[in-house]
Design a protein around this motif. Sequence first.
Motif, short mmCIF file in Angstrom:
data_model
loop_
_atom_site.label_atom_id
_atom_site.label_comp_id
_atom_site.label_asym_id
_atom_site.label_seq_id
_atom_site.Cartn_x
_atom_site.Cartn_y
_atom_site.Cartn_z
N THR A 166 42.65 43.26 49.87
CA THR A 166 41.55 42.78 48.74
C THR A 166 40.17 42.86 49.36
OG1 THR A 166 43.19 41.24 47.87
CG2 THR A 166 40.82 40.93 47.52
N PRO A 167 39.27 43.37 49.07
CA PRO A 167 37.82 43.42 49.60
C PRO A 167 37.45 42.27 49.83
CG PRO A 167 37.63 44.46 47.37
CD PRO A 167 39.13 44.28 47.62
N GLU A 168 36.60 42.12 51.10
CA GLU A 168 35.89 40.95 51.27
C GLU A 168 34.40 41.14 51.21
OE1 GLU A 168 37.59 38.51 54.66
OE2 GLU A 168 39.01 40.41 54.82
N GLY A 169 33.77 40.15 50.88
CA GLY A 169 32.13 40.21 50.78
C GLY A 169 31.62 39.45 49.80
N ALA A 170 30.46 39.68 49.27
CA ALA A 170 29.67 39.01 48.20
C ALA A 170 29.57 40.02 47.06
CB ALA A 170 28.34 38.47 48.63
N PHE A 171 30.07 39.49 46.02
CA PHE A 171 30.16 40.34 44.79
C PHE A 171 29.86 39.74 43.51
CE2 PHE A 171 33.91 41.31 47.80
CZ PHE A 171 33.33 42.69 48.25
N SER A 172 29.91 40.24 42.42
CA SER A 172 29.89 39.66 41.09
C SER A 172 30.61 40.34 40.27
CB SER A 172 28.36 39.56 40.70
OG SER A 172 27.82 40.87 40.44
N PHE A 173 31.01 39.51 39.18
CA PHE A 173 31.72 40.22 38.15
C PHE A 173 30.93 41.23 36.99
CE2 PHE A 173 34.03 36.10 38.53
CZ PHE A 173 35.25 36.52 38.99
N TYR A 174 31.30 42.28 36.96
CA TYR A 174 30.59 43.33 36.31
C TYR A 174 31.16 44.01 35.14
CZ TYR A 174 33.62 47.06 38.03
OH TYR A 174 34.56 47.90 38.45
N ARG A 175 32.61 43.47 34.81
CA ARG A 175 33.32 44.32 33.65
C ARG A 175 34.50 43.46 33.48
NH1 ARG A 175 37.22 49.31 33.41
NH2 ARG A 175 37.41 49.80 31.45
N HIS A 176 34.67 43.20 32.04
CA HIS A 176 35.87 42.26 31.76
C HIS A 176 36.38 43.20 30.71
CE1 HIS A 176 37.36 38.93 28.59
NE2 HIS A 176 38.14 39.38 29.85
N VAL A 177 37.73 43.40 30.60
CA VAL A 177 38.43 44.06 29.61
C VAL A 177 39.47 42.47 28.79
CG1 VAL A 177 40.51 45.35 29.21
CG2 VAL A 177 38.92 45.88 30.83
N ASP A 178 39.36 42.66 27.65
CA ASP A 178 39.86 41.74 26.65
C ASP A 178 41.72 42.01 26.69
OD1 ASP A 178 37.92 40.05 25.85
OD2 ASP A 178 37.14 41.56 24.43
N GLY A 179 42.37 40.99 26.71
CA GLY A 179 43.65 41.37 26.80
C GLY A 179 44.31 41.79 27.80
N ARG A 229 35.10 30.25 31.45
CA ARG A 229 34.41 29.81 32.52
C ARG A 229 33.76 30.66 33.45
NH1 ARG A 229 37.85 26.26 30.94
NH2 ARG A 229 37.60 24.04 31.17
N LEU A 230 34.43 31.98 33.38
CA LEU A 230 34.03 33.13 33.95
C LEU A 230 32.99 33.76 33.23
CD1 LEU A 230 37.18 34.53 35.77
CD2 LEU A 230 35.67 32.80 36.68
N ARG A 231 32.04 34.54 33.74
CA ARG A 231 31.14 35.43 32.88
C ARG A 231 30.37 36.49 33.94
NH1 ARG A 231 28.62 30.89 34.89
NH2 ARG A 231 26.59 31.28 36.00
N LEU A 232 29.97 37.69 33.37
CA LEU A 232 29.45 38.80 33.80
C LEU A 232 28.33 38.40 34.56
CD1 LEU A 232 29.92 41.60 31.29
CD2 LEU A 232 31.54 40.96 32.86
N GLY A 233 28.14 38.90 35.83
CA GLY A 233 27.21 38.55 36.79
C GLY A 233 27.31 37.48 37.63
N MET A 234 28.38 36.55 37.19
CA MET A 234 28.68 35.39 38.19
C MET A 234 29.15 35.88 39.44
SD MET A 234 31.57 32.61 37.11
CE MET A 234 31.64 30.82 37.91
#
Length: 271
Positions: A166-179, A229-234
Amino acid sequence: MLQRGFLVIAGVVLLTALPFGSRVAAVSFDDPNVFGYGEGWSPPAELRVGSSGHGVVQLQRRLGEIGFRPGPIDGRYGEALSAAVVAFQKAHGLPRDGIFRSADWELLDEPISVGDAAAPDRVEIDLGRQVLFLIENQTVASILPISSGSGGTYRGQGGGLSKARTPEGAFSFYRHVDGWRISYLGGLYEPYYFRGGYAVHGSGSVPAYPASHGCVRVRIPDMNYLLGRLRLGMPVYVYGDTSSRSDVVTPLQMPVIERVEFSLPARLAIA
């Protein structure tokens, strides 16, 4: 004449016959007269899957209060409570067997914090402890058990060997797939991607140890909880295997107030 009433014993609702005209007193899991806990209550030596009663109620309630997700407060030690206990054990460096022992009760009073960061709302993933922290307004809102990259090798889609890390570092959520998203490596439930093909996603298999190809697996009920609770850019901070939290997380920067010296006019001087 008789009427039907309800009696609660050890978390089980029993149907009883009462004299007609009798009033059936409402009971709740908060009533110490029902479950017998209080100043003189002694915790059981251990609680595990299959246990029931007031000790389980106490454990469910307290784990929920401090950010774990034990499921409904019903006095039954089931899968949800077992997963919450495993997360609790991971957070405190205890054996990850899902058995809650008498010595663990005092740990329920120890607050769990991860420290501040520049982003008050964020996700922190501790690979060493195998837990996910959901932080809201600089406060730990929930602590979830995870399973991350196993460290072994697997054959990629092109046929070559890849490392399951699992990559380590500072990231942000950029994509979400429903289901569900079905990939050549398996199914990902409601994945939130934070780097390339790596995501936090629900899975039917979340053992107490690292077992994934690199994604961060959480239980499907926990993923349903995270969806609101999660959102893109978080921001997402991942650490704990080859890096420490201080290597990855940007600390909260407090404003620096410079000292300014001045003199008051004589008529405004303070005596």
